[in-house]
Design an enzyme around this catalytic site. Structure first.
Site, mmCIF file in Angstrom:
data_model
loop_
_atom_site.group_PDB
_atom_site.id
_atom_site.type_symbol
_atom_site.label_atom_id
_atom_site.label_comp_id
_atom_site.label_asym_id
_atom_site.label_seq_id
_atom_site.Cartn_x
_atom_site.Cartn_y
_atom_site.Cartn_z
ATOM 1 C CB SER A 65 -0.957 0.008 1.197
ATOM 2 O OG SER A 65 -2.066 -0.820 0.945
ATOM 3 C CE LYS A 68 -4.676 1.914 -0.468
ATOM 4 N NZ LYS A 68 -4.025 0.601 -0.286
ATOM 5 C CB SER A 129 -4.396 1.741 3.959
ATOM 6 O OG SER A 129 -3.632 1.273 2.871
ATOM 7 C CE LYS A 253 -1.425 4.037 2.589
ATOM 8 N NZ LYS A 253 -1.302 3.001 3.639
#
Length: 450
Positions: A65, A68, A129, A253
């Protein structure tokens, strides 16, 4: 005795040859000074991209993730350009609806007939997320996730990233996309190197610093006050108020899949200096990957940065290089002009190593004649060249990109005006020069007689 001595010398020479054949051994040792437990890691100063620590930084690995961050970048770019608006509403597609109700994935559940504005989808993606919310943003920007993935790969190239491949907008494995994947193979997922990931993160926070207003939110309720309300705790547990909180952390992140392991791109700021870290497939001391391990390894890097580095003024404004304080001028009232730096030059430097850095003057050759002279008139503040920094230690000046090196240079300018001389002065100089040359020629001839 002589025989033993020869054997000893031969052994030493053999060792030297082995080290010469494998220069990476010394570099690997240097890179492992923090003993970071993970497949790859990197620590950089955010403004210039100066690399302070790295481990396997160019190895291509799963990013989960952390993907992202690219979706965030493309959304914030679309907002800035007016192609998408925060209050714009999205109607849920069949694909997004199915993903949003998969409880094995990080998600906020979305209604099939629901309408959601871009801001709340962005918050769900950035804080929690949420994968379906991410796909919804991709569909909004590009019409389909397939088209959005093309935009992701194109933007990566534009940002100067290397060692990357995007196959979806979320970082999930394609097999988790309910058969809706359009790029790559069924079991493929996004990959990048730690260096490329750090470069993407640096672009994100430098180009769109407003992202930190959202990444720093520890908790938020999605659709608060409705029957669809769901509490979202930020997956970045290093935010100061969360379980592994650390002073100054405000992003960025996390990422976790079976393929990528436990990953995290972190960022923190103290006393005006910001650092970016990346850890990929983090492990604890027993070699096991855990949620905690990625924060422990990030903490090592951030503590190292804040404790061992500081921003130093290497060159003040108005600095003059020794032996190069002036330049000759032709056709001017004065025969030379003083030159100096326009602004100070600062850089993140390891404590006690400021003396490693030396200034280097680079003159603009287009402004000089073949004799290295400037031509009047010259105005105070006219750019003459640039001043940059050199170091005897190559590792002192490693950056994420060539663009970073451009940030460690300042303009060198004229410190005073030099007006053009009038025709009479120029004529008299010409006459003086002529007779001077004649006299010199006669003198040389006479000397030749004797």
């Amino acid at each position: 005795m002589l025989k033993k001595f020869r054997k000893y010398v031969a052994s030493i020479l053999a060792l030297v040859m082995v080290i010469g054949l494998f220069p990476g051994l010394n570099r690997a040792y240097a890179e492992d000074i923090l003993n970071v437990n993970g497949d790859a890691a990197i620590l950089v100063e955010a403004e210039t991209g100066k690399v302070l620590y790295s481990k396997n930084a160019d190895q291509v690995l799963g990013i989960a993730s952390m993907t992202k961050m690219m979706t965030e970048y493309l959304l914030l770019e679309a907002i800035k350009e007016g192609r998408v608006k925060w209050d714009q509403e999205y109607s849920v597609s069949e694909y997004v609806w199915k993903i949003s109700h998969d409880t094995n994935l990080s998600n906020v559940p979305l209604r099939r007939d629901g309408r959601y504005n871009i801001r709340e989808l962005y918050q769900a993606m950035t804080i929690y997320s949420a994968n379906a919310a991410t796909i919804a943003i991709a569909e909004t920007i590009a019409g389909s996730e397939e088209n959005f993935v093309k935009m992701m790969n194109k933007k990566a190239g534009e940002l100067g990233l290397k060692d990357y491949k995007f196959v979806n907008s979320t970082g999930l494995n394609n097999k988790d996309l309910k058969g809706y994947f359009h790029t790559g193979t069924e079991d493929e997922e996004n990959v990048m190197s730690a260096r490329a990931t750090a470069k993407l993160a640096s672009h994100l926070i430098n180009d769109y610093p407003e992202v930190l207003e959202t990444t720093s939110i520890p908790k938020m309720t999605f659709r608060e006050g409705t029957e669809d309300a769901i509490d979202m705790q930020n997956w970045n547990w290093m935010l100061p108020s969360l379980v592994y909180g650390m002073e100054g952390v405000d992003g960025l992140k996390t990422g976790t899949t079976d393929f990528a392991g436990f990953c995290f791109t972190g960022t923190a700021i103290r006393n005006g200096t910001r650092y970016v870290t990346v850890i990929m497939n983090a492990k604890d001391d027993s070699g096991k990957g855990t949620y905690k391990s990625r924060f422990d390894e990030t903490k090592k890097m951030l503590n190292y940065a804040f404790s061992n580095f500081s921003k130093e003024e290497l060159v003040p404004a108005g600095y003059q290089v020794k032996g190069q304080k002036t330049l000759p001028v032709v056709k001017g009232k004065e025969k030379e002009v003083k030159i100096e730096t326009k602004d100070p030059l600062t850089l993140i430097v390891k404590n006690g190593e400021k003396e490693n850095y030396k200034p280097k003057l680079i003159l603009d050759k287009e402004k000089l004649n073949e004799k290295g002279e400037l031509t009047a008139p010259i105005k105070k503040g006219d750019k003459i060249g640039t001043l940059t920094i050199e170091s005897s230690n190559e590792s002192d000046l490693q950056f994420l990109s060539e663009n970073g090196k451009s940030k460690i240079q300042v303009d060198v300018v004229a410190a005073n005006d030099v007006e053009k001389a009038n025709w009479f002065v120029l004529m008299m100089r010409g006459i003086g020069s002529f007779f001077g040359n004649v006299f010199s020629g006669i003198s040389s001839t006479v000397k030749g007689w004797f």
